[in-house]
Design an enzyme around this catalytic site. Structure first.
Site, PDB file in Angstrom:
ATOM      1  N   GLU A  72     -32.052  16.828   5.186  1.00 21.59           N
ATOM      2  CA  GLU A  72     -30.960  16.962   6.821  1.00 21.59           C
ATOM      3  C   GLU A  72     -30.315  18.868   5.771  1.00 21.59           C
ATOM      4  O   GLU A  72     -28.878  19.007   6.418  1.00 21.59           O
ATOM      5  CB  GLU A  72     -29.718  16.655   6.202  1.00 21.59           C
ATOM      6  CG  GLU A  72     -29.830  15.119   5.977  1.00 21.59           C
ATOM      7  CD  GLU A  72     -29.972  14.489   7.553  1.00 21.59           C
ATOM      8  OE1 GLU A  72     -30.526  15.281   8.782  1.00 21.59           O
ATOM      9  OE2 GLU A  72     -30.483  13.458   7.590  1.00 21.59           O
ATOM     10  N   HIS A 124     -23.933   7.164   2.990  1.00 23.74           N
ATOM     11  CA  HIS A 124     -24.119   6.356   3.031  1.00 23.74           C
ATOM     12  C   HIS A 124     -23.377   5.332   2.822  1.00 23.74           C
ATOM     13  O   HIS A 124     -23.732   4.497   2.510  1.00 23.74           O
ATOM     14  CB  HIS A 124     -25.704   5.740   3.439  1.00 23.74           C
ATOM     15  CG  HIS A 124     -26.631   6.609   3.518  1.00 23.74           C
ATOM     16  ND1 HIS A 124     -27.988   6.904   2.802  1.00 23.74           N
ATOM     17  CD2 HIS A 124     -26.860   7.985   4.413  1.00 23.74           C
ATOM     18  CE1 HIS A 124     -28.520   8.251   3.545  1.00 23.74           C
ATOM     19  NE2 HIS A 124     -27.915   8.661   4.854  1.00 23.74           N
ATOM     20  N   GLY A 158     -35.052  13.317  -1.464  1.00 27.37           N
ATOM     21  CA  GLY A 158     -35.472  12.287  -2.734  1.00 27.37           C
ATOM     22  C   GLY A 158     -35.515  11.548  -3.646  1.00 27.37           C
ATOM     23  O   GLY A 158     -36.161  10.690  -4.520  1.00 27.37           O
ATOM     24  N   GLY A 160     -28.486  10.445   1.292  1.00 27.00           N
ATOM     25  CA  GLY A 160     -27.102  11.375   1.273  1.00 27.00           C
ATOM     26  C   GLY A 160     -28.159  13.116   1.051  1.00 27.00           C
ATOM     27  O   GLY A 160     -28.831  12.710   0.357  1.00 27.00           O
TER      28      GLY A 160
END
Length: 200
Positions: free
Chosen positions: A74, A95, A45, A28
């Site tokens: 993203e 997620h 990350g 996310g």
């Protein structure tokens, strides 16, 4: 928005999302608009439950990070929402387990409870698109008027006027998904009631 406050609020939101099992490990990404030119977004990350205010990355509305840092892959998806919806000041992408499960089994419904109607409205489900791509950013941006969006086999995106809005919608979306997984097929609220709630 004051940068120091925005950094602190973003870190707190990340911790809440992690503590509520709405995101796991490095999954996310979350962001908040600073002004018309910059946003703050989570780094790539990194475990979202361990982020500190100083870890948040400033990125221009053109996608350029400030400094030698690596923002979320993203970032483009977040910027697409900010550019296409001037009322959006915060974006949350997670997620959540039940949301992801429903994108495989069917689609999430928001007409089972009043809160689903009020907080979420209609939630589109996009077909699977490779994470971090311009194709995904464009597809999400095309639904910038939606309060929440599901990404098949990937997760969910919510947006709001502030971080609290975006967080609340993500929590509600996962609740609705879990409820639907528990009850299976069921009748929704009557159409007249749904329309009444939408008018509130």
């Amino acid at each position: 928005m004051n940068e120091a406050y925005a950094r602190m609020s973003l870190a707190e939101t990340c911790k809440m999302l992690y503590d509520r099992n709405l995101t796991v490990s490095a999954g996310g990404n979350m962001s908040v608009r600073l002004d018309e030119e910059y946003i703050l977004i989570t780094p790539s990350g990194r475990n979202k439950g361990l982020l500190e205010p100083e870890d948040m990355i400033m990125v221009s509305m053109e996608g350029e990070p400030v400094g030698d840092v690596k923002p979320s892959i993203e970032t483009g998806m977040h910027l697409a929402l900010y550019k296409n919806n001037p009322e959006t000041n915060a974006v949350v992408h997670c997620h959540p387990l039940n949301c992801v499960a429903l994108t495989i089994k069917g689609k999430v419904r928001t007409d089972i409870t009043p809160e689903g109607v009020l907080l979420l409205g209609d939630v589109p489900t996009l077909g699977y698109i490779t994470p971090g791509t311009k194709e995904l950013a464009d597809a999400v941006g095309a639904h910038a008027s939606s309060k929440a969006i599901l990404l098949a086999r990937h997760g969910a995106v919510t947006q709001g006027r502030n971080l609290q809005d975006a967080y609340d919608r993500m929590e509600e979306l996962e609740f609705q998904a879990k409820l639907q997984m528990l009850v299976g097929r069921c009748r929704g609220l009557p159409k007249a009631e749904v329309e009444k709630l939408r008018g509130m």
